[in-house]
Design an enzyme around this catalytic site. Structure first.
Site, PDB file in Angstrom:
ATOM      1  N   HIS A 171       0.841  -1.200   0.000  1.00  0.00           N
ATOM      2  CA  HIS A 171       0.000   0.000   0.000  1.00  0.00           C
ATOM      3  C   HIS A 171       0.871   1.243   0.000  1.00  0.00           C
ATOM      4  O   HIS A 171       2.044   1.193   0.389  1.00  0.00           O
ATOM      5  CB  HIS A 171      -0.920   0.031   1.231  1.00  0.00           C
ATOM      6  CG  HIS A 171      -0.184  -0.090   2.528  1.00  0.00           C
ATOM      7  ND1 HIS A 171       0.250  -1.307   3.021  1.00  0.00           N
ATOM      8  CD2 HIS A 171       0.237   0.836   3.424  1.00  0.00           C
ATOM      9  CE1 HIS A 171       0.890  -1.115   4.160  1.00  0.00           C
ATOM     10  NE2 HIS A 171       0.907   0.187   4.435  1.00  0.00           N
ATOM     11  N   HIS A 224       0.792   5.323   1.358  1.00  0.00           N
ATOM     12  CA  HIS A 224       0.122   6.313   2.203  1.00  0.00           C
ATOM     13  C   HIS A 224       0.107   7.652   1.473  1.00  0.00           C
ATOM     14  O   HIS A 224       1.133   8.056   0.920  1.00  0.00           O
ATOM     15  CB  HIS A 224       0.915   6.565   3.497  1.00  0.00           C
ATOM     16  CG  HIS A 224       1.033   5.402   4.414  1.00  0.00           C
ATOM     17  ND1 HIS A 224       0.370   5.341   5.620  1.00  0.00           N
ATOM     18  CD2 HIS A 224       1.765   4.265   4.343  1.00  0.00           C
ATOM     19  CE1 HIS A 224       0.693   4.212   6.249  1.00  0.00           C
ATOM     20  NE2 HIS A 224       1.541   3.550   5.493  1.00  0.00           N
TER      21      HIS A 224
END
Ligand code: 5GP
Length: 137
Positions: free
Chosen positions: A98, A100
């Site tokens: 992922h 941010h």
């Protein structure tokens, strides 16, 4: 066992979604390090960037760009960090790749301190490091 992000993607665990397409979702990070802190996550489970196909990264970064502009419009931060932690040594805690998006309102909210080692490196050290990376491509 599915990781926490796979459960969120499967809607088994609630999250505040801000984007979804066939390959990628984005939802608010529960910690809200700053207002609007968002995670952009591929639907397929890849542990970290070392597993991610380049075509998916290209799409994922397109979504990161789109969302960064939306967050700027929504909250008018003064700046924004795009951060990816890959591997425990880099601070990764959820092992489903992922990125941010962290909008920044003041410099003092978060401190990333990168050590500057340039004083202890020769031109040859830089040359050798660049050579090793290029050879590995
Ligand atoms: P990492 O340290 O792996 O780069 O970041 C993982 C992030 O996932 C952390 O910022 C953490 O706050 C967030 N997170 C962990 N569990 C949940 C959850 O259940 N829901 C949401 N929305 N975020 C989570």
């Amino acid at each position: 066992m599915p990781n926490i992000f796979s459960k969120i993607i499967a809607k088994e665990i609630p999250a505040h979604f801000v984007y979804e397409d066939d390959y990628v979702v984005a939802f608010l990070d529960i910690s809200q390090a700053t207002k609007g802190h968002t995670l952009v996550v591929p639907k397929q489970e890849y542990t970290d960037i070392f597993e991610v196909p380049e075509e998916l990264s290209a799409h994922l970064f397109k979504v990161v760009t789109l969302l960064s502009k939306a967050i700027k419009k929504a909250f008018n931060p003064q700046g924004l960090n795009i951060l990816g932690n890959n591997g425990e040594a880099a601070g990764q805690t959820v092992f489903h790749f992922h990125l941010h998006i962290i909008p920044r309102y003041e410099k003092s909210e978060i401190t990333f301190s990168l050590k500057n080692n340039m004083g202890s490196l020769s031109t040859e050290d830089y040359r050798e490091r660049a050579k090793l990376i290029k050879a590995a491509l």
